[in-house]
Design a protein around this motif. Structure first.
Motif, PDB file in Angstrom:
ATOM      1  N   PHE A  60       0.825  -1.204   0.000  1.00 31.08           N
ATOM      2  CA  PHE A  60       0.000   0.000   0.000  1.00 31.08           C
ATOM      3  C   PHE A  60       0.866   1.264   0.000  1.00 31.08           C
ATOM      4  CE2 PHE A  60      -2.449  -3.459   1.892  1.00 31.08           C
ATOM      5  CZ  PHE A  60      -3.567  -3.462   1.059  1.00 31.08           C
ATOM      6  N   PRO A  61       1.710   1.420  -1.001  1.00 29.49           N
ATOM      7  CA  PRO A  61       2.656   2.547  -1.038  1.00 29.49           C
ATOM      8  C   PRO A  61       1.985   3.906  -1.105  1.00 29.49           C
ATOM      9  CG  PRO A  61       2.580   1.434  -3.159  1.00 29.49           C
ATOM     10  CD  PRO A  61       1.824   0.573  -2.202  1.00 29.49           C
ATOM     11  N   GLU A  62       0.749   3.946  -1.577  1.00 33.78           N
ATOM     12  CA  GLU A  62       0.021   5.209  -1.651  1.00 33.78           C
ATOM     13  C   GLU A  62      -1.062   5.295  -0.591  1.00 33.78           C
ATOM     14  OE1 GLU A  62      -1.367   5.828  -5.641  1.00 33.78           O
ATOM     15  OE2 GLU A  62       0.572   5.283  -6.524  1.00 33.78           O
ATOM     16  N   GLY A  63      -1.004   4.390   0.401  1.00 33.06           N
ATOM     17  CA  GLY A  63      -1.990   4.391   1.469  1.00 33.06           C
ATOM     18  C   GLY A  63      -3.159   3.473   1.179  1.00 33.06           C
ATOM     19  N   SER A  64      -4.060   3.358   2.158  1.00 28.06           N
ATOM     20  CA  SER A  64      -5.230   2.484   2.021  1.00 28.06           C
ATOM     21  C   SER A  64      -6.361   3.034   2.865  1.00 28.06           C
ATOM     22  CB  SER A  64      -4.884   1.060   2.463  1.00 28.06           C
ATOM     23  OG  SER A  64      -4.507   1.043   3.835  1.00 28.06           O
ATOM     24  N   ASP A  65      -7.535   2.469   2.664  1.00 30.45           N
ATOM     25  CA  ASP A  65      -8.743   2.918   3.350  1.00 30.45           C
ATOM     26  C   ASP A  65      -9.392   1.707   4.002  1.00 30.45           C
ATOM     27  OD1 ASP A  65     -11.228   3.882   4.143  1.00 30.45           O
ATOM     28  OD2 ASP A  65     -11.503   5.112   2.355  1.00 30.45           O
ATOM     29  N   ALA A  66      -9.656   1.780   5.288  1.00 29.17           N
ATOM     30  CA  ALA A  66     -10.287   0.662   5.992  1.00 29.17           C
ATOM     31  C   ALA A  66     -11.694   0.372   5.485  1.00 29.17           C
ATOM     32  CB  ALA A  66     -10.328   0.950   7.499  1.00 29.17           C
ATOM     33  N   ALA A  67     -12.323   1.354   4.858  1.00 28.07           N
ATOM     34  CA  ALA A  67     -13.691   1.170   4.377  1.00 28.07           C
ATOM     35  C   ALA A  67     -13.755   0.324   3.120  1.00 28.07           C
ATOM     36  CB  ALA A  67     -14.345   2.525   4.118  1.00 28.07           C
ATOM     37  N   GLY A  68     -12.650   0.233   2.381  1.00 29.95           N
ATOM     38  CA  GLY A  68     -12.665  -0.562   1.161  1.00 29.95           C
ATOM     39  C   GLY A  68     -11.442  -0.320   0.315  1.00 29.95           C
ATOM     40  N   LEU A  69     -11.184  -1.252  -0.580  1.00 31.65           N
ATOM     41  CA  LEU A  69     -10.100  -1.090  -1.536  1.00 31.65           C
ATOM     42  C   LEU A  69     -10.477  -0.077  -2.597  1.00 31.65           C
ATOM     43  CD1 LEU A  69      -9.118  -4.854  -1.965  1.00 31.65           C
ATOM     44  CD2 LEU A  69      -7.853  -3.116  -0.677  1.00 31.65           C
ATOM     45  N   ASP A  70      -9.461   0.524  -3.224  1.00 31.88           N
ATOM     46  CA  ASP A  70      -9.713   1.484  -4.290  1.00 31.88           C
ATOM     47  C   ASP A  70      -8.651   1.293  -5.365  1.00 31.88           C
ATOM     48  OD1 ASP A  70      -7.415   2.823  -3.262  1.00 31.88           O
ATOM     49  OD2 ASP A  70      -8.675   3.961  -1.876  1.00 31.88           O
ATOM     50  N   ALA A  71      -8.504   2.263  -6.234  1.00 30.49           N
ATOM     51  CA  ALA A  71      -7.637   2.100  -7.402  1.00 30.49           C
ATOM     52  C   ALA A  71      -6.154   2.169  -7.072  1.00 30.49           C
ATOM     53  CB  ALA A  71      -7.988   3.155  -8.453  1.00 30.49           C
ATOM     54  N   ARG A  72      -5.783   2.499  -5.842  1.00 25.10           N
ATOM     55  CA  ARG A  72      -4.376   2.580  -5.474  1.00 25.10           C
ATOM     56  C   ARG A  72      -3.742   1.181  -5.429  1.00 25.10           C
ATOM     57  NH1 ARG A  72      -5.020   6.222  -0.148  1.00 25.10           N
ATOM     58  NH2 ARG A  72      -6.956   4.974  -0.081  1.00 25.10           N
ATOM     59  N   PRO A  73      -2.439   1.091  -5.658  1.00 20.08           N
ATOM     60  CA  PRO A  73      -1.797  -0.229  -5.685  1.00 20.08           C
ATOM     61  C   PRO A  73      -1.788  -0.908  -4.322  1.00 20.08           C
ATOM     62  CG  PRO A  73      -0.149   1.519  -5.816  1.00 20.08           C
ATOM     63  CD  PRO A  73      -1.488   2.179  -5.972  1.00 20.08           C
ATOM     64  N   VAL A  74      -1.882  -2.210  -4.356  1.00 17.47           N
ATOM     65  CA  VAL A  74      -1.771  -3.021  -3.146  1.00 17.47           C
ATOM     66  C   VAL A  74      -0.306  -3.235  -2.796  1.00 17.47           C
ATOM     67  CG1 VAL A  74      -2.173  -5.333  -2.184  1.00 17.47           C
ATOM     68  CG2 VAL A  74      -3.981  -4.171  -3.468  1.00 17.47           C
ATOM     69  N   ALA A  75       0.533  -3.433  -3.809  1.00 17.23           N
ATOM     70  CA  ALA A  75       1.947  -3.694  -3.541  1.00 17.23           C
ATOM     71  C   ALA A  75       2.785  -3.393  -4.770  1.00 17.23           C
ATOM     72  CB  ALA A  75       2.152  -5.144  -3.123  1.00 17.23           C
ATOM     73  N   ILE A  76       3.937  -2.787  -4.536  1.00 17.80           N
ATOM     74  CA  ILE A  76       4.974  -2.697  -5.556  1.00 17.80           C
ATOM     75  C   ILE A  76       5.983  -3.785  -5.222  1.00 17.80           C
ATOM     76  CG2 ILE A  76       6.791  -1.304  -6.582  1.00 17.80           C
ATOM     77  CD1 ILE A  76       5.194   1.181  -5.879  1.00 17.80           C
ATOM     78  N   CYS A  77       6.140  -4.749  -6.114  1.00 20.19           N
ATOM     79  CA  CYS A  77       6.975  -5.911  -5.868  1.00 20.19           C
ATOM     80  C   CYS A  77       8.238  -5.819  -6.718  1.00 20.19           C
ATOM     81  CB  CYS A  77       6.214  -7.189  -6.201  1.00 20.19           C
ATOM     82  SG  CYS A  77       4.678  -7.379  -5.262  1.00 20.19           S
ATOM     83  N   ARG A  78       9.380  -5.789  -6.066  1.00 16.87           N
ATOM     84  CA  ARG A  78      10.663  -5.675  -6.759  1.00 16.87           C
ATOM     85  C   ARG A  78      11.407  -6.999  -6.656  1.00 16.87           C
ATOM     86  NH1 ARG A  78       9.577  -0.858  -4.108  1.00 16.87           N
ATOM     87  NH2 ARG A  78       9.462   0.968  -5.491  1.00 16.87           N
ATOM     88  N   PHE A  79      11.842  -7.486  -7.816  1.00 15.67           N
ATOM     89  CA  PHE A  79      12.541  -8.763  -7.910  1.00 15.67           C
ATOM     90  C   PHE A  79      14.051  -8.533  -7.878  1.00 15.67           C
ATOM     91  CE2 PHE A  79       8.348  -9.555  -9.352  1.00 15.67           C
ATOM     92  CZ  PHE A  79       8.093 -10.920  -9.346  1.00 15.67           C
ATOM     93  N   ARG A  80      14.733  -9.320  -7.071  1.00 19.17           N
ATOM     94  CA  ARG A  80      16.202  -9.207  -6.999  1.00 19.17           C
ATOM     95  C   ARG A  80      16.795 -10.588  -6.751  1.00 19.17           C
ATOM     96  NH1 ARG A  80      17.590  -9.854  -1.715  1.00 19.17           N
ATOM     97  NH2 ARG A  80      15.971  -9.358  -0.163  1.00 19.17           N
ATOM     98  N   ALA A  81      18.048 -10.746  -7.133  1.00 25.49           N
ATOM     99  CA  ALA A  81      18.722 -12.025  -6.935  1.00 25.49           C
ATOM    100  C   ALA A  81      18.908 -12.309  -5.449  1.00 25.49           C
ATOM    101  CB  ALA A  81      20.071 -12.014  -7.642  1.00 25.49           C
TER     102      ALA A  81
END
Length: 380
Positions: free
Chosen positions: A125-146
């Motif tokens: 939730f890099p842009e925050g979240s709302d307890a009332a419900g999900l919205d268009a903001r990302p749930v997770a930014i996932c970075r792949f590394r060795a």
């Protein structure tokens, strides 16, 4: 829906209809094709992110809504979004269960990436979240590394992981040491379990009542009925929701005996028999396992989903059937009394019960339909 022969015959009143359909045998016996293909294609991609995601889409999720979308536009990165068209507003009004489902997705993606020597760092939730419900903001930014971290042994059981809604063998208890090993797979949540017959019976009573409430409340049951996929053609066209396929259901569809209108009509035979078919297996619980979290934040719900997936895989490793019973944990008014009773029993010290599951030894069942990975990639 993988129903036993006993249940499907109950739904059609014996073998009469099947005997009458010999002239359309090809139509009613054709197996699923494309709807199950994602299970075979898992891991069969060149891009390591796609390989990990092709496993992640097989994660357990509420009502098989598959509520995920992924942006791969940045190299070595995957951004997870909720699919807001796949929410369950009646039974999951705050999107808690959907968020838990997204946690299952993230954990399976992490496990799969480790197979390729990659770690996944998830910024939730890099842009925050709302307890009332999900919205268009990302749930997770996932970075792949060795990474040189070891692979997770639970991942090996992914191809045969199921949510087993069939009746369990009531002559075969689940040993305490098996329950302890399953519970030990959790990393983020407090896990409780019981195979004590008296406690199991009490939980069966509460979970059965919760299922009855959901079915007998028109707006909540209607939400499920709208997601029925009846027959092979519907399942192939929309490989999500609650699927009913196989010869018996094809016959009922052809003869007009199993329709959405009949299923939602409390006065119909289809409604009564369907209700019994759903309730009967709940009474065959041989043990229960549950997860409790100290708070109910979005990040905590993700962690609950991570452990949900781990518990399911651990049960699979032990050959134990795993049937989530989330109805009594849902936050709508008609369920309030059962919700309070379950929390008083399972979380007497406070907190939120995120998962309650029936355990036992049951029959082997097949995989659940999935949308292809390409359908879940933004701008694909």
């Amino acid at each position: 829906m993988n129903l036993s022969r006993r249940k499907t015959l109950a739904l059609i009143g014996g073998g009469t209809i099947l005997a009458a359909t010999s002239g359309v045998g090809w139509e009613i016996t054709r197996p699923l094709a494309t709807a199950l293909r994602p299970w075979d294609r898992a891991g069969q991609y060149d891009d390591p992110r796609m390989r990990a995601l092709s496993w992640a889409i097989l994660a357990p999720n509420s009502h098989n809504m598959q509520p995920w979308k992924v942006d791969l536009s940045t190299p070595d990165q995957a951004v997870l979004y909720p699919d807001l068209e796949r929410m369950l507003p009646e039974t999951d009004p705050f999107n808690r269960q959907i968020t838990v489902s997204l946690g299952c997705f993230l954990e399976l993606m992490r496990m799969a990436a480790l197979q390729d020597g990659l770690a996944v760092d998830a910024d939730l939730f890099p842009e925050g979240s709302d307890a009332a419900g999900l919205d268009a903001r990302p749930v997770a930014i996932c970075r792949f590394r060795a990474t040189t971290a070891p692979t997770d042994p639970l991942f090996a059981h992914t191809p045969i992981r199921r949510s087993n809604k069939e009746a369990f063998d009531i002559s075969r208890p689940v040993p305490p040491q098996v329950l302890a090993r399953i519970a030990g797979a959790a990393r983020h949540t407090e896990v409780g379990f019981s195979a004590d017959p008296a406690e199991v019976a009490d939980i069966v009573s509460l979970t059965s009542r919760a299922m009855e409430i959901e079915i007998d409340t028109p707006r909540t049951f209607g939400e499920s009925v709208d997601l029925f996929r009846i027959g092979r053609r519907e399942v192939e066209a929309n490989p999500d929701g609650l699927e009913f396929h196989g010869p018996a259901f094809e016959a009922m569809r052809l003869f007009g005996l199993f329709t959405r209108d009949a299923a939602r009509d409390p006065g119909s035979t289809a409604f009564a028999q369907g209700k019994a078919a759903v309730l009967d297996p709940i009474a065959t619980a041989m043990a229960h396992i549950w997860q409790v979290t100290a708070d109910n934040s979005r990040k905590t719900q993700i962690d609950a989903g991570r452990d949900w997936l781990r518990l399911n895989l651990a049960a699979t490793a032990e050959g134990v059937g795993y049937h989530p019973l989330s109805q009594g944990l849902q936050e709508y008014p008609e369920m309030a009394r059962i919700y309070a009773d379950l929390h008083a029993r399972l979380a007497p010290g406070g907190g939120t019960v995120q998962n309650l599951t029936r355990l036992g030894y049951g029959p082997d069942i097949g995989p659940t339909p999935r949308w292809p990975l390409e359908a879940k990639i933004l701008d694909a």
